[in-house]
Each structure stands twice: as C-alpha cells, then as structure tokens.
Scaffold this motif. Structure first.
Motif, PDB file in Angstrom:
ATOM      1  N   GLU A   2      -8.027  -7.490   2.674  1.00 57.11           N
ATOM      2  CA  GLU A   2      -7.425  -7.801   1.030  1.00 57.11           C
ATOM      3  C   GLU A   2      -8.155  -7.014  -0.112  1.00 57.11           C
ATOM      4  N   GLN A   3      -9.631  -7.724   0.629  1.00 59.38           N
ATOM      5  CA  GLN A   3     -10.758  -7.419  -0.179  1.00 59.38           C
ATOM      6  C   GLN A   3     -10.523  -5.105  -0.205  1.00 59.38           C
ATOM      7  N   TRP A   4     -11.000  -5.194   0.726  1.00 62.04           N
ATOM      8  CA  TRP A   4     -11.082  -3.621   1.054  1.00 62.04           C
ATOM      9  C   TRP A   4      -9.907  -3.142   0.528  1.00 62.04           C
ATOM     10  N   SER A   5      -8.362  -3.124   0.752  1.00 66.01           N
ATOM     11  CA  SER A   5      -7.146  -2.595   0.014  1.00 66.01           C
ATOM     12  C   SER A   5      -7.551  -2.759  -0.827  1.00 66.01           C
ATOM     13  N   ALA A   6      -7.606  -3.851  -1.792  1.00 64.91           N
ATOM     14  CA  ALA A   6      -7.603  -3.694  -3.316  1.00 64.91           C
ATOM     15  C   ALA A   6      -9.326  -2.460  -4.074  1.00 64.91           C
ATOM     16  N   LEU A   7     -10.182  -2.726  -3.263  1.00 67.80           N
ATOM     17  CA  LEU A   7     -11.195  -1.232  -3.221  1.00 67.80           C
ATOM     18  C   LEU A   7     -11.200   0.139  -3.501  1.00 67.80           C
ATOM     19  N   LEU A   8      -9.628   0.098  -2.294  1.00 66.97           N
ATOM     20  CA  LEU A   8      -9.254   1.143  -2.365  1.00 66.97           C
ATOM     21  C   LEU A   8      -8.363   1.741  -3.158  1.00 66.97           C
ATOM     22  N   ARG A   9      -7.602   0.910  -3.534  1.00 68.44           N
ATOM     23  CA  ARG A   9      -6.185   1.417  -4.524  1.00 68.44           C
ATOM     24  C   ARG A   9      -7.442   1.459  -6.015  1.00 68.44           C
ATOM     25  N   TYR A  10      -8.559   0.963  -5.983  1.00 62.12           N
ATOM     26  CA  TYR A  10      -9.189   1.473  -7.072  1.00 62.12           C
ATOM     27  C   TYR A  10      -9.853   2.229  -7.753  1.00 62.12           C
ATOM     28  N   PHE A  11     -10.520   2.916  -6.411  1.00 57.96           N
ATOM     29  CA  PHE A  11     -10.655   4.311  -5.694  1.00 57.96           C
ATOM     30  C   PHE A  11     -10.210   5.282  -5.928  1.00 57.96           C
ATOM     31  N   CYS A  12      -8.428   5.201  -5.111  1.00 57.32           N
ATOM     32  CA  CYS A  12      -7.324   5.905  -5.306  1.00 57.32           C
ATOM     33  C   CYS A  12      -7.516   6.414  -7.169  1.00 57.32           C
ATOM     34  N   GLU A  13      -7.015   5.249  -7.349  1.00 59.53           N
ATOM     35  CA  GLU A  13      -6.388   4.660  -9.038  1.00 59.53           C
ATOM     36  C   GLU A  13      -7.391   6.417  -9.554  1.00 59.53           C
ATOM     37  N   VAL A  32      -2.293   0.758  16.060  1.00 59.10           N
ATOM     38  CA  VAL A  32      -2.633   0.311  14.926  1.00 59.10           C
ATOM     39  C   VAL A  32      -0.622   0.230  14.204  1.00 59.10           C
ATOM     40  N   ARG A  33      -0.243  -0.274  13.867  1.00 56.22           N
ATOM     41  CA  ARG A  33       0.627  -0.503  12.585  1.00 56.22           C
ATOM     42  C   ARG A  33       0.347  -1.291  11.269  1.00 56.22           C
ATOM     43  N   PRO A  34       1.305  -1.059  10.072  1.00 50.99           N
ATOM     44  CA  PRO A  34       0.571  -1.195   8.997  1.00 50.99           C
ATOM     45  C   PRO A  34       0.778  -3.112   8.708  1.00 50.99           C
ATOM     46  N   GLY A  35      -0.550  -2.613   8.366  1.00 49.31           N
ATOM     47  CA  GLY A  35      -1.277  -4.786   7.991  1.00 49.31           C
ATOM     48  C   GLY A  35      -2.726  -4.428   9.006  1.00 49.31           C
ATOM     49  N   SER A  36      -2.541  -3.421   9.912  1.00 48.79           N
ATOM     50  CA  SER A  36      -3.930  -3.461  10.157  1.00 48.79           C
ATOM     51  C   SER A  36      -4.907  -1.912  10.034  1.00 48.79           C
ATOM     52  N   GLY A  37      -5.958  -1.870  10.319  1.00 43.67           N
ATOM     53  CA  GLY A  37      -6.602  -0.452  10.759  1.00 43.67           C
ATOM     54  C   GLY A  37      -7.625  -0.161  11.876  1.00 43.67           C
ATOM     55  N   LEU A  38      -7.483   1.031  11.692  1.00 44.55           N
ATOM     56  CA  LEU A  38      -9.034   1.249  12.157  1.00 44.55           C
ATOM     57  C   LEU A  38      -9.811   2.075  12.326  1.00 44.55           C
ATOM     58  N   MET A  48       0.770  -0.729   0.016  1.00 47.66           N
ATOM     59  CA  MET A  48      -0.071   0.244   0.341  1.00 47.66           C
ATOM     60  C   MET A  48       0.699   1.215  -0.088  1.00 47.66           C
ATOM     61  N   THR A  49       2.489   1.226   1.047  1.00 52.79           N
ATOM     62  CA  THR A  49       2.987   2.389   0.439  1.00 52.79           C
ATOM     63  C   THR A  49       2.794   3.007   0.035  1.00 52.79           C
ATOM     64  N   SER A  50       3.933   1.821  -1.794  1.00 50.21           N
ATOM     65  CA  SER A  50       4.209   2.500  -2.583  1.00 50.21           C
ATOM     66  C   SER A  50       2.958   2.965  -3.487  1.00 50.21           C
ATOM     67  N   TRP A  51       2.227   2.711  -3.760  1.00 46.58           N
ATOM     68  CA  TRP A  51       0.921   2.680  -4.698  1.00 46.58           C
ATOM     69  C   TRP A  51       0.375   4.190  -4.503  1.00 46.58           C
ATOM     70  N   THR A  52       0.215   4.473  -3.340  1.00 47.13           N
ATOM     71  CA  THR A  52      -0.465   5.249  -2.108  1.00 47.13           C
ATOM     72  C   THR A  52       0.923   6.752  -2.398  1.00 47.13           C
ATOM     73  N   GLN A  53       1.993   7.002  -2.503  1.00 44.17           N
ATOM     74  CA  GLN A  53       2.695   7.447  -2.786  1.00 44.17           C
ATOM     75  C   GLN A  53       2.779   7.992  -4.160  1.00 44.17           C
ATOM     76  N   THR A  54       2.708   6.679  -5.088  1.00 46.20           N
ATOM     77  CA  THR A  54       2.401   7.493  -6.900  1.00 46.20           C
ATOM     78  C   THR A  54       1.740   8.010  -6.755  1.00 46.20           C
ATOM     79  N   LEU A  55       0.308   7.574  -6.357  1.00 49.23           N
ATOM     80  CA  LEU A  55      -0.908   7.990  -6.714  1.00 49.23           C
ATOM     81  C   LEU A  55      -1.363   9.088  -6.289  1.00 49.23           C
ATOM     82  N   LEU A  56      -0.722   9.403  -4.941  1.00 49.42           N
ATOM     83  CA  LEU A  56      -0.800  10.690  -4.444  1.00 49.42           C
ATOM     84  C   LEU A  56       0.171  11.754  -4.286  1.00 49.42           C
ATOM     85  N   GLY A  57       1.170  11.421  -4.940  1.00 50.27           N
ATOM     86  CA  GLY A  57       2.386  12.295  -5.452  1.00 50.27           C
ATOM     87  C   GLY A  57       2.577  13.285  -5.814  1.00 50.27           C
ATOM     88  N   ASN A  58       0.899  13.310  -6.856  1.00 51.29           N
ATOM     89  CA  ASN A  58       1.179  14.655  -7.404  1.00 51.29           C
ATOM     90  C   ASN A  58       0.052  15.896  -7.017  1.00 51.29           C
TER      91      ASN A  58
END
Length: 345
Positions: free
Chosen positions: A163-174, A99-105, A1-11
């Motif tokens: 995992e499904q949540w993360s995939a949906l979140l990435r699609y939304f962000c894209e 809360v650390r990487p791999g978890s959410g709240l 998640m770290t890499s794609w959020t940096q790439t997509l939100l970097g601008n």
C-alpha cells in the motif's frame, strides 16, 4: 490504481498500433529484445508512459492475448510489473508466477523471461536502473554489495508495504505527468523514496544486512559507534564525536542507527545511559541517592532526567530506589512498557 493511471497517463500516449512488429520493436527499444506472438485475434496495443530523471513508468496493454519471449536479456535495470487488469503468467529458470491485480512482480533484466498475457490485460511497468539501486543501497547501509542485489520477487499490494509502494508510485506519477512549479524537485524526491522503499520492502540483501546475526550484519561503522557510546556513556559526547570515532558522517551514522535500532545515535546514548542508571538504582546501597547516581552517569538537569526515566520505565527513579529498599522487585524494562500500556487503556 487503474483509474488514476488512466487519468494521469492518458495524455502521454507513446504508441497505438495494430501492427505486431511495430509494437515489438517499440517495446524492445524500451526494455529487452523479444519475440512477440499474438494469440490470433486483433492486436490493439496501447502504450502510455513518462520518463523522469531516473525512473521510467509505462502503462502497456496489447488488447489481444500475446506471448512474449525475451531473446537477448541484458541491460542494467530491473522491472517492477504491476497488473491493472487481467493476468500475466511469467516463467523463468527461477520459477513461475501468475500476476494479477493486487500483486506485483520484480523482474531482473539479465534473466530471460517468458510472459503470457491474457486478452484485455493491462499493466503498469516501472523501469529502475541498477546503478541507482546500488547508490541508494550504499547510502542506506554505508557498504557496497559483494554481488548482485537480490530481491524477493513477489509484491503483495494489499499488505502494508504494498500500500505504501502504491501511494509513492501515485505521487511520483502525479508529479511527472502533471508538472507544475517545483515538480522537478518533487519528482527527484519521489524517485529516491520509491527506490529506497523498494530496497527496504523487497531487497533480501538489505534485510540480511540489517536483520541477520549482529556480529555479521550490523555495519562495522555502527558497531564501532555503539562500542564508543557504551565505553563513554557517562561522559559528555556529541553526534560529531561518535561519527568521528566510527569514521563516518553524522548523517550516515544517523541513518544507519535509525534503520538498525529505530532511534537516533543521541537517543541511543540516552537510552543506554538510563539503562545504566536504572541498574545502579537497583544495586544502590543505603548511602546512595537518586541525584548522586544521576550525576554520576552524566545527568546534570535532574528534572529532565526524572521525566526521561519515567517515560522509559513507567515509574519515577525515586520509586525504583524505594522498591529496592523495601525489598520489592522494580519493574523490568519490558514490564514497565506493559504497565504503561495498561494504564493507557
């Protein structure tokens, strides 16, 4: 998640500051008012983010360790907090979480929280309006909650739902961060999917509604629909007939039926009809035939009936009848499923 959020939100930089008050006021304008206390080192806050039709998504880091204490909790929203690096400790009257990487709240906006960020911690923060959550809850259940929506606070991102949540979140962000033709439509679709997934995976109210005691938790309209089906299982009926009797729309009825039983209303009709036919074959007299029993329960196309029967029970209807006449015990529905799996392996 770290890499794609940096790439997509970097601008999509919203803030870069070393000034604690500037950072506090900007974040407070997006969320709740709070006190921000740096840990003593050099603050190097960075805030990136995008706003869609309903949801807001941010990537926040302070650089230095900080303490955040909400002073005026309020607002009609909740926050989904997803750490990318480092640990954030969250405290409130309901408990404490690290809360650390791999978890959410999940953090309701009307509950005062105190957060301790480690130096170098970075988080994804999703803001979800409560109004949209209630709208989607009504759409899924056909009912309105009597009180506030309740959520299981912790999210395990390494579990299937996470995992499904993360995939949906990435699609939304894209879609929202790199717009192109029809992205606006994809964003709306992704928003609805994220909100519904959040309800299905984390909402205690939704779980209670669908998975509790049948007499209480099955929506009343779905209870009426099933009663109608059972009373008319041998008759010709359409989805519109069932929906009209249960005082709901075909679309809502289909959605409720799939959530509760895992099948469409018309598949439920077929399953209940086949169950009745199977029992009739088991109870058949010497004068009864498969075709007569199938016709009695509304099956005019015998070839289609035989295929559906074999798929459900793992044997032909003639086999069930023959076993009855030979004094053998026909397979129960569960045993038939097990036998079918054994043949596949």
């Amino acid at each position: 998640m770290t890499s794609w959020t940096q790439t997509l939100l970097g601008n999509h930089m919203l803030l870069a500051s070393h000034d604690a008050e500037e950072v506090r006021s900007r974040v407070a304008a997006l969320l709740n008012d709070h006190i921000l206390e740096p840990g003593g080192g050099a603050l190097a806050a960075r805030l990136h983010g995008v706003q869609a039709d309903t949801l807001s998504l941010w990537r926040l880091e302070y650089g230095e360790a900080v303490s955040v204490k909400e002073t005026r909790p309020g607002g009609e929203f909740l926050i989904v907090q997803l750490p990318l690096t480092g640990t954030v400790t969250v405290q409130c009257d309901e408990g404490q979480w690290s809360v650390r990487p791999g978890s959410g709240l999940i953090m309701p906006s009307n509950v005062p929280h105190q957060l301790s960020w480690e130096a170098g911690a970075a988080q994804i923060i999703l803001k979800v309006p409560l109004q949209r959550l209630h709208e989607q809850y009504r759409g899924l259940t056909g009912t309105t909650t009597l009180g506030p929506l309740r959520f299981n606070r912790e999210i395990a991102l390494d579990a299937t739902d996470g995992e499904q949540w993360s995939a949906l979140l990435r699609y939304f962000c894209e879609q929202v961060a790199q717009p192109h033709a029809l992205s606006w439509l994809k964003v709306k679709t992704a928003e609805e999917a994220l909100i519904r997934h959040l309800l299905c995976a984390q909402s205690a109210a939704l779980h209670d509604h669908f998975l509790g005691d049948d007499s209480v938790q099955v929506p009343q309209r779905l209870q009426r629909a099933r009663a109608y089906i059972q009373a008319h299982v041998a008759d010709d009926m359409t989805l519109e007939d069932i929906a009209r009797y249960s005082n709901t729309s075909p679309r809502t009825l289909t959605r409720m039926c799939r959530l509760q039983y895992g099948v469409s209303p018309m598949q439920l009709v077929r399953d209940l009809r086949l169950d009745q036919i199977r029992q009739a074959l088991i109870d058949a007299t010497a004068d009864n035939s498969v075709s007569e029993i199938a016709l009695r329960w509304g099956y005019a196309h015998l070839g289609r009936f035989a295929a559906a029967y074999r798929q459900r029970f793992g044997e032909a209807p003639h086999d069930t009848l023959q076993k009855k006449r030979q004094g053998l015990q026909p397979l129960a529905a569960n045993d038939a499923a097990d036998a079918r799996l054994n043949r596949q392996h």
